[in-house]
Design an enzyme around this catalytic site. Structure first.
Site, short mmCIF file in Angstrom:
data_model
loop_
_atom_site.label_atom_id
_atom_site.label_comp_id
_atom_site.label_asym_id
_atom_site.label_seq_id
_atom_site.Cartn_x
_atom_site.Cartn_y
_atom_site.Cartn_z
N GLU A 1 -5.80 -3.21 12.43
CA GLU A 1 -5.42 -4.02 11.25
C GLU A 1 -6.34 -5.22 11.11
O GLU A 1 -6.76 -5.56 10.01
CB GLU A 1 -3.96 -4.46 11.34
CG GLU A 1 -2.94 -3.34 11.54
CD GLU A 1 -3.09 -2.17 10.58
OE1 GLU A 1 -3.52 -2.39 9.43
OE2 GLU A 1 -2.81 -1.02 10.98
N GLY B 1 2.60 2.50 10.79
CA GLY B 1 2.33 1.71 11.98
C GLY B 1 2.23 0.22 11.71
O GLY B 1 2.91 -0.58 12.34
N ALA B 2 1.38 -0.13 10.75
CA ALA B 2 1.17 -1.54 10.44
C ALA B 2 0.35 -1.64 9.16
O ALA B 2 -0.16 -0.65 8.68
CB ALA B 2 0.44 -2.25 11.58
N HIS C 1 -9.66 -4.24 9.56
CA HIS C 1 -9.61 -3.99 8.11
C HIS C 1 -10.06 -5.21 7.31
O HIS C 1 -10.43 -5.08 6.15
CB HIS C 1 -8.18 -3.65 7.70
CG HIS C 1 -7.86 -2.18 7.67
ND1 HIS C 1 -8.70 -1.24 7.09
CD2 HIS C 1 -6.78 -1.49 8.11
CE1 HIS C 1 -8.14 -0.04 7.19
NE2 HIS C 1 -6.99 -0.16 7.81
N GLU D 1 -2.51 -4.09 6.84
CA GLU D 1 -3.57 -5.10 6.93
C GLU D 1 -3.58 -6.14 5.82
O GLU D 1 -4.64 -6.69 5.49
CB GLU D 1 -4.92 -4.38 6.93
CG GLU D 1 -5.32 -3.71 5.59
CD GLU D 1 -4.98 -2.23 5.47
OE1 GLU D 1 -4.06 -1.77 6.19
OE2 GLU D 1 -5.62 -1.54 4.67
N ASN D 2 -2.44 -6.48 5.20
CA ASN D 2 -2.40 -7.48 4.13
C ASN D 2 -3.26 -8.69 4.48
O ASN D 2 -3.23 -9.17 5.61
CB ASN D 2 -0.96 -7.96 3.92
CG ASN D 2 0.03 -6.82 3.94
OD1 ASN D 2 -0.07 -5.91 3.14
ND2 ASN D 2 0.94 -6.84 4.91
N GLU E 1 0.86 -1.18 0.00
CA GLU E 1 0.00 0.00 0.00
C GLU E 1 0.90 1.23 0.00
O GLU E 1 1.88 1.24 0.74
CB GLU E 1 -0.90 0.04 1.23
CG GLU E 1 -1.91 1.17 1.14
CD GLU E 1 -2.93 1.18 2.30
OE1 GLU E 1 -2.77 0.38 3.24
OE2 GLU E 1 -3.85 1.98 2.22
N1 TRP Z 1 -3.22 0.78 5.69
C1 TRP Z 1 -2.32 1.02 6.77
C2 TRP Z 1 -3.19 1.28 7.98
O1 TRP Z 1 -3.63 2.33 8.26
C3 TRP Z 1 -1.43 2.21 6.54
C4 TRP Z 1 -0.11 1.94 5.94
C5 TRP Z 1 0.79 1.02 6.31
C6 TRP Z 1 0.50 2.65 4.89
N2 TRP Z 1 1.90 1.12 5.56
C7 TRP Z 1 1.76 2.11 4.68
C8 TRP Z 1 0.10 3.70 4.09
C9 TRP Z 1 2.64 2.61 3.72
C10 TRP Z 1 0.96 4.20 3.13
C11 TRP Z 1 2.22 3.66 2.94
O2 TRP Z 1 -3.57 0.39 8.64
ZN ZN Z 2 -5.82 1.49 8.44
#
Ligand code: TRP
Ligand code: ZN
Length: 887
Positions: free
Chosen positions: A302, A265-266, A305, A268-269, A125
């Site tokens: 996460e 932070g993390a 998500h 959600e794959n 992402e």
């Molecule tokens: N989707 C992630 C979240 O909010 C956010 C995120 C994680 C992200 N790594 C990233 C966004 C790298 C942009 C680039 O849970």
């Molecule tokens: Zn998120």
């Protein structure tokens, strides 16, 4: 710059012309030469012109071969451009095989496939998948993935990807293989791969329909003893999501991997979340109470998500808040249910008021659903996340919990497996509840923080109270004029003893006599009249912060003190304390600027003492009420920000309160002393917060007051958990003397092998009140404790100094700005995401005095003049420079 990065516009959205029926990926992992084979089945959508070419995104890789239905393609069959591949003549249905080579070891942008502590991991992402292979890297292209991974078995014994493990075997040359199948359609940004030498903590969860799910948390061996809390949090999150939302997990296993090098932070794959290790690893000796609580909330976020983001995803990146706003709302509700709802709500609002409001009034202001972006990574913002969550919360308020839940059910029923828009979400809410949200939609399209002004008029003879409500919203970039918002305004009338009075709204049918009401404010100006209102009632407005607005109202200091003591809405009690302390502090700031003598009003000290000695209220709530308003919150309310005056005024109040209430602080400090084993219960956390708040005020008297200084040293050396030890160390680090130096050295010697604790040590020094703080920060950058390639280290040293140490960063000689400019210029070439986030404080230049603003602007201009600038940094810098200074 040679060619300026161009913006992408929401209005230009067109669906992708092909379906992708499936995607098979094969990875041959080598740190410097990883080979990726991708085989995809494409099918032209109905009604799409046969002339329409196939366009694939791709960057930062070497194309080794390309074949269509088994026939190798030659350079005549396709065009290879900077941003990807174009195949002009493709049949209506075909299989395309692409072989590419990438260099994960050299990848310091931490986007795509990279190495962290010698282990492979991915971050796709928003647009990282295109750095792995050529593919339509956009969230509305969803397909089924299988992933085959081959790697050296000794170095990379663990090989993971999304979905279910379907094959595992040993190969020649000491290599081995795993194959993963993800049965769910997903967009490329949810792809993940992890390969490395990791250990795993396992557990299980039985879902509401009785399926058993294997839970695994993968970490480096040295962290094996720090996973219990994350695992517990995960199980709580899974149970909570079933109970509150009816959402059940859908795969046989759920995996979390902790890595040290991570931009955010993390992530959600699907089935394989990758986390910044900061949000997984915790033991009482290494992590603070806030760390424990953050882990619970990020693990929840996460996990949540999986339904709000993965099963139902975004049509395009303008819809980011569809998943992020909704998922933040869900994690907030989860934390509220697991801990104290009032405390959680206050913490959310505090961040929103100081950081999101600032964003909304600066050059990066954008609607929750932006209209354009140059670099999407710059739009993972407080506005999309936190304000987006407030919009969901307002819908719950307007529809009621039941109406809202009916909306959620309809949303899932309609859109499971699809990529949709925020508008689709609002439509589901409307259709399920029958509530008209037409005007409400403006919250998604208009940027800026609305201001509500309320005038109250009491007519004692008629026993009528009239509220004259006006709303307005300041201009933001590209949006000079705004239409009125639909604002839910929650209110109560409190009698002289604090009890809520029955409400009788003139010209209203239902709901008469309720103790609390939600008014729908929809016009630019509107009057609300209440009858049967007795003498001496006080209005409690915007209860529980029912809308993300700035409220201005002619409330007297006495009324604020009354609300602070009596409002039965805990949020509003806190808000009253902030308004009272805020007003007082802003007056003091003004006096500092005029060189006048500073005095602290006795009524403030008395109100403070009353709260401090309150033994009934949740100690966390007291600690929040007794904390002085944040510097950023005060700054936000000033026409021209004066960081030095804000600092001086706050330090004056802190010192004065400490002098006058020393004995009370000592009493409460001792009463809150920890006994028994460390627990993260609201009660225990609250006690530590209140205790450390007392110590923080008392520290204003030290080191001159040796008794207090010894107390701090004592807590530092005998504290049995990181919360107490780091709180004490933070106070010691404000000074430069033998004790402080010794404490910092001992702490480092104890923890130098633990990156997360070293980050605390760096952060504490970056936040120090010491006048030579910048010198210390620069010195630390040259030590082994620091590493410019690691985002956590950059955030805890450079980020904390520039965003959390306002008075030192804004030193009048511009040294802080120059420092930031140099670091941003160093980081941008290898990690644009981090560089662009770091530069943000400089964008606020028009808000400062002439000297500071000229220096800040100059730093931005120097960055702009560089020959190579990432799209990320270019967008921030150019938006920063595209402003005028008022006055
Ligand atoms: N989707 C992630 C979240 O909010 C956010 C995120 C994680 C992200 N790594 C990233 C966004 C790298 C942009 C680039 O849970
Ligand atoms: Zn998120």
């Amino acid at each position: 710059m040679a060619d300026k990065p161009q913006p992408t516009y929401l209005k230009d959205y067109v669906p992708y012309p092909f379906e992708v029926e499936r995607l098979d990926l094969e990875f041959d992992l080598e740190p410097h030469h990883t080979r990726v084979l991708s085989r995809a089945r494409y099918k032209r959508k109905e009604h799409v012109d046969v002339e329409e070419p196939l366009r694939l995104n791709g960057a930062g890789q070497t194309l080794l071969s390309l074949s269509l239905d088994g026939t190798p393609l030659t350079a005549l069959d396709y065009r290879c451009q900077d941003s990807g591949l174009v195949l002009p003549n493709v049949p209506n249905a075909f299989e395309l095989t692409v072989v590419t080579e990438i260099d994960p070891e050299a990848n310091k942008a931490l986007e795509g496939l990279y190495l962290s502590s010698g282990n492979f991991c991915t971050q796709c992402e928003a647009q990282g998948f295109r750095r792995i292979t050529y593919f339509p890297d956009r969230p509305d292209v969803m397909t089924r993935y299988t992933t085959t991974i081959r790697a050296d078995k000794q170095r990379f014994p663990v090989l993971l990807s999304n979905g279910n493990l379907v094959e595992q075997c040993d190969l020649d040359d000491g290599r081995h293989l795993t194959r993963w199948e993800d049965p769910f359609f997903k967009p490329s940004y949810l792809f993940a791969l992890v390969a490395g030498d990791l250990v795993c903590q396992e557990d299980a969860f039985t879902t509401m329909s009785g399926r058993e799910v294997l839970l695994q948390i993968y970490v480096e061996a040295r962290n094996a003893d720090k996973c219990d809390h994350a695992m517990l949090s995960l199980k709580k999150a899974m149970a909570w999501d079933e109970q509150r939302f009816g959402f059940e997990y859908d795969l046989d296993r759920f995996m979390i991997v902790a890595v040290d090098d991570f931009n955010m932070g993390a992530m959600e794959n699907k089935g394989l979340n990758v986390f910044n290790s900061k949000y997984v690893l915790a033991r009482p000796e290494t992590a603070t109470d806030d760390d424990f609580l953050n882990i619970e909330s990020v693990v929840g976020h996460e996990y949540f998500h999986n339904w709000t983001g993965n099963r139902i995803t975004c049509r395009d990146w303008f819809q980011l808040s569809l998943k992020e706003g909704l998922t933040v709302f869900r994690d907030q509700e989860f934390s509220a249910d697991m801990n104290s709802a009032a405390v959680k709500r206050i913490e959310e609002v505090r961040i929103l008021q100081s950081h999101q409001f600032a964003e909304d009034s600066g050059p990066m202001a954008h609607p929750v659903r932006p209209e354009s972006y140059v670099e999407i990574n710059n739009f993972y913002t407080m506005t999309v996340y936190s304000k987006g969550a407030e919009l969901i919360r307002m819908m719950q308020t307007l529809l009621g919990r039941d109406g809202f839940m009916a909306g959620i059910r309809l949303y899932v029923q309609r859109h499971d497996g699809q990529a949709v828009t925020t508008d689709d979400f609002v439509a589901a809410m409307e259709d399920a509840s029958g509530v008209d949200l037409d005007q409400f939609r403006r919250w998604y399209s208009q940027a800026g923080t609305p201001v509500i002004h309320v005038e109250q008029h009491y007519d004692g003879e008629r026993q009528q109270l009239t509220l004259d409500v006006t709303q307005s919203c300041p201009a933001t970039p590209g949006q000079p004029d705004k239409q009125p918002f639909h604002i839910p305004l929650r209110l109560a009338l409190l009698g002289p003893d604090g009890t809520p009075q029955p409400l009788h709204l003139v010209n209203e049918s239902g709901q008469q006599g309720a103790e609390e009401l939600v008014l729908s404010v929809t016009a630019a100006r509107q009057k609300f009249c209440f009858e049967q209102v007795g003498e001496g009632c006080v209005v409690s407005l915007l209860r529980d912060f029912s809308a993300p607005v700035k409220l201005t109202m002619n409330t007297s200091r006495d009324e604020l003190a009354f609300l602070m003591a009596h409002d039965n809405d805990a949020f509003n009690r806190w808000n009253a304390s902030q308004r009272l302390a805020g007003g007082l502090l802003l007056d003091l700031v003004d006096r500092v600027r005029k060189g006048q003598k500073l005095i602290l009003e006795p009524m403030f000290v008395e109100a403070f003492r009353t709260s401090l000695l309150d033994e009934q209220t949740d100690p966390s709530l007291l600690a929040l009420a007794l904390a002085l308003p944040l510097e950023s919150f005060l700054a936000e309310q000033m026409e021209e920000i004066d960081p030095q005056a804000i600092f001086t005024a706050r330090e004056f109040v802190r010192h004065e309160v400490a002098v006058q209430l020393k004995d009370d602080f000592l009493t409460v400090y001792r009463r809150c002393a920890d006994s028994g084993p460390y627990e993260v219960t609201p009660q225990a956390v609250g006690q530590r917060r209140l205790k450390n708040l007392c110590l923080g005020y008392l520290a204003a008297l030290a080191p001159q007051d040796n008794m207090i200084w010894q107390m701090i040293l004592e807590q530092f050396s005998t504290g049995r958990n990181m919360t107490d030890v780091s709180a004490a160390l933070g106070l010691l680090a404000d000074h430069d003397n033998r004790d402080s130096r010794h404490a910092l050295d001992t702490f480092y010697a104890t923890w130098k092998e633990d990156p997360l604790v070293v980050e605390k040590w760096l952060g504490i020094q970056a936040r120090s009140r010491r006048e030579d703080c910048l010198e210390q920060v620069e010195r630390l950058m040259g030590t082994p404790a620091f590493n410019l390639h690691n985002p956590n280290k950059v955030r805890s040293l450079i980020g904390v100094f520039c965003q959390g140490n306002s008075v030192r960063f804004h030193a009048a000689d511009g040294s802080g700005y120059d420092f930031l400019r140099r670091q941003v210029a160093l980081i941008d070439p290898f990690n644009p995401q981090i560089a662009a986030r770091l530069v943000a404080p400089l964008l606020r230049w028009p808000r400062y005095d002439d000297t500071r603003s000229a220096l800040m602007k100059q730093a931005l201009e120097q960055l702009q003049a560089k020959t190579t600038l990432s799209a990320d940094l270019y967008e921030m810098v150019s938006k920063g420079l595209d402003q005028n200074k008022k006055g």
